[in-house]
Scaffold this active site. Structure first.
Site, mmCIF file in Angstrom:
data_model
loop_
_atom_site.group_PDB
_atom_site.id
_atom_site.type_symbol
_atom_site.label_atom_id
_atom_site.label_comp_id
_atom_site.label_asym_id
_atom_site.label_seq_id
_atom_site.Cartn_x
_atom_site.Cartn_y
_atom_site.Cartn_z
ATOM 1 N N ARG A 1 33.553 66.439 10.891
ATOM 2 C CA ARG A 1 32.488 65.596 10.365
ATOM 3 C C ARG A 1 32.631 65.246 9.025
ATOM 4 N NH1 ARG A 1 26.321 68.333 9.198
ATOM 5 N NH2 ARG A 1 25.997 67.753 7.226
ATOM 6 N N TYR B 1 23.438 70.699 22.409
ATOM 7 C CA TYR B 1 23.884 70.707 20.733
ATOM 8 C C TYR B 1 23.319 72.140 19.898
ATOM 9 C CZ TYR B 1 25.000 69.763 15.849
ATOM 10 O OH TYR B 1 25.210 69.921 14.611
ATOM 11 N N GLU C 1 28.401 61.457 9.219
ATOM 12 C CA GLU C 1 26.969 61.940 8.851
ATOM 13 C C GLU C 1 26.274 60.954 7.843
ATOM 14 O OE1 GLU C 1 24.270 63.188 9.554
ATOM 15 O OE2 GLU C 1 24.345 65.528 9.175
ATOM 16 N N HIS D 1 32.125 71.225 15.706
ATOM 17 C CA HIS D 1 32.444 70.467 14.333
ATOM 18 C C HIS D 1 32.650 70.984 13.006
ATOM 19 C CE1 HIS D 1 28.367 69.748 12.821
ATOM 20 N NE2 HIS D 1 28.064 69.573 14.179
ATOM 21 N N ASN E 1 23.945 61.433 14.717
ATOM 22 C CA ASN E 1 23.059 62.342 14.562
ATOM 23 C C ASN E 1 21.585 61.691 14.206
ATOM 24 O OD1 ASN E 1 21.630 64.550 13.841
ATOM 25 N ND2 ASN E 1 22.315 64.612 11.919
ATOM 26 N N ASP F 1 27.699 73.195 15.624
ATOM 27 C CA ASP F 1 27.654 73.175 14.273
ATOM 28 C C ASP F 1 28.528 74.268 13.637
ATOM 29 O OD1 ASP F 1 27.600 72.622 11.770
ATOM 30 O OD2 ASP F 1 25.459 72.448 11.440
ATOM 31 N N ASP G 1 29.529 74.269 10.593
ATOM 32 C CA ASP G 1 29.525 74.057 9.059
ATOM 33 C C ASP G 1 30.946 73.551 8.499
ATOM 34 O OD1 ASP G 1 26.885 74.359 8.903
ATOM 35 O OD2 ASP G 1 26.948 76.206 8.335
ATOM 36 N N ASP H 1 18.920 75.725 5.066
ATOM 37 C CA ASP H 1 20.517 75.403 5.619
ATOM 38 C C ASP H 1 21.188 75.063 4.292
ATOM 39 O OD1 ASP H 1 22.312 74.295 7.244
ATOM 40 O OD2 ASP H 1 21.610 72.447 7.601
ATOM 41 N N GLU I 1 32.988 70.222 8.865
ATOM 42 C CA GLU I 1 32.695 69.257 8.024
ATOM 43 C C GLU I 1 33.424 69.290 6.665
ATOM 44 O OE1 GLU I 1 28.498 70.686 5.929
ATOM 45 O OE2 GLU I 1 28.685 70.690 8.210
ATOM 46 N N CYS J 1 22.271 70.765 3.818
ATOM 47 C CA CYS J 1 22.123 69.841 4.765
ATOM 48 C C CYS J 1 22.430 68.388 4.726
ATOM 49 C CB CYS J 1 20.348 69.611 4.892
ATOM 50 S SG CYS J 1 19.785 68.351 6.048
#
Length: 300
Positions: free
Chosen positions: A161, A48, A191, A116, A213, A89, A91, A62, A118, A126
């Site tokens: 996500r 990952y 998440e 992914h 996660n 990721d 975002d 982040d 989101e 985050c």
């Protein structure tokens, strides 16, 4: 030697096949290409690449400060170093639906097996912090549709996500997940789920692979692989764990160096040179040039 012996297309096909099998894939987070190779050497099923790790690697929080160019470049370096599938990721897709489409193709070219997108408001934060905001459903679905339309390799896994669990509760998360699957998402990443029962409810709500996660210091309890497998989870990530462990070791080493003037007391905690050379496959390079590997490393 050098890079992965498997093509990106072959890795994507293998990733799809393993997800279809229903087994649980363990995907620790790599913080650089060498750690990705170590994850493979230690027998895990995938790698990952966390947005939080990439931003931390640049010395940034982040909060959506990294760019697509930075993420794609670092991901390419990691993905080409392992035969394992790499999930990255992406975002919020770095912008509007057209930006999402470009993100998919850039990361596809970087050699990933999945990514992914989101449903947070852009710029994101985050997923385990309070105060998150999510976009409306139409915007979330537009991102996923754009991602699905943009991919050229049908085996590239487009994962959705959703962060809505931490904003308005589990019921809304289940509804959002169903809508994301209807929009074309190949897998769901819910998440900040709080309990195993919530993962079980999500499993019942959608018929695509499900990711958990297991980040430390977050909203979710650190469930075991076995417990997550029992409720139907298909992928588990530990996104920042190796970075946290490495930085913790570095902090202790610097404290020792400062207080004692030597790292002698810490040598036993270090990766031995022989282990590093084995991970780097020094011997493999001798097939091309015997002058490169013409020595032996002795372990006491």
């Amino acid at each position: 030697m050098l890079y992965s012996t498997a093509t990106p297309a072959a890795k994507r096909a293998a990733f799809r096949e393993r997800l279809a099998s229903g087994e649980l894939l363990r995907m620790p987070g790599a913080f650089n290409p060498l750690s990705a190779r170590l994850i493979e050497q230690r027998g895990f099923e995938g790698v990952y690449v966390s947005g939080a790790v990439l931003s931390a690697d640049l010395g940034l929080p982040d909060i959506g400060l990294t760019t697509l160019t930075e993420v794609a470049a670092r991901t390419r370096q990691i993905a080409r170093m392992t035969d394992l599938p790499v999930l990255v990721d992406a975002d919020t897709g770095f912008g509007e639906p057209m930006n999402v489409a470009r993100t998919v193709q850039e990361l596809e070219d970087a050699g990933v097996s999945g990514l992914h997108i989101e449903d947070q408001v852009n710029p994101k934060r985050c997923g385990h912090l309070d105060g998150k905001e999510v976009v409306d459903e139409a915007t979330a679905l537009a991102r996923i549709r754009a991602a699905v339309d943009a991919r050229r390799d049908p085996n590239l896994v487009i994962m959705a996500r959703t962060d809505i669990r931490g904003v308005s509760g589990l019921a809304d998360a289940l509804d959002r997940a169903r809508a994301l699957v209807d929009a074309g998402a190949d897998a769901i990443f819910p998440e900040a789920m709080a309990t195993l029962a919530e993962f079980e409810a999500m499993r019942a709500a959608v018929d695509v692979p499900l990711l958990a996660n297991m980040t430390e210091f977050g909203k979710s309890e650190l469930f075991t692989v076995e417990a997550l497998r029992d409720v139907g989870v298909n992928m588990v990530i530990w996104p920042v764990s190796l970075l946290r462990l490495a930085m913790g070791a570095a902090m202790r080493a610097l404290d020792t160096l400062d207080s004692e003037g030597t790292l002698g007391p810490r040598v036993g905690e270090m990766q031995h040179r022989a282990e590093l050379y084995d991970l780097l496959d020094y011997q493999g390079y001798s097939r091309f040039d015997s002058d490169i590997f013409n020595f032996s490393v002795v372990r006491d």
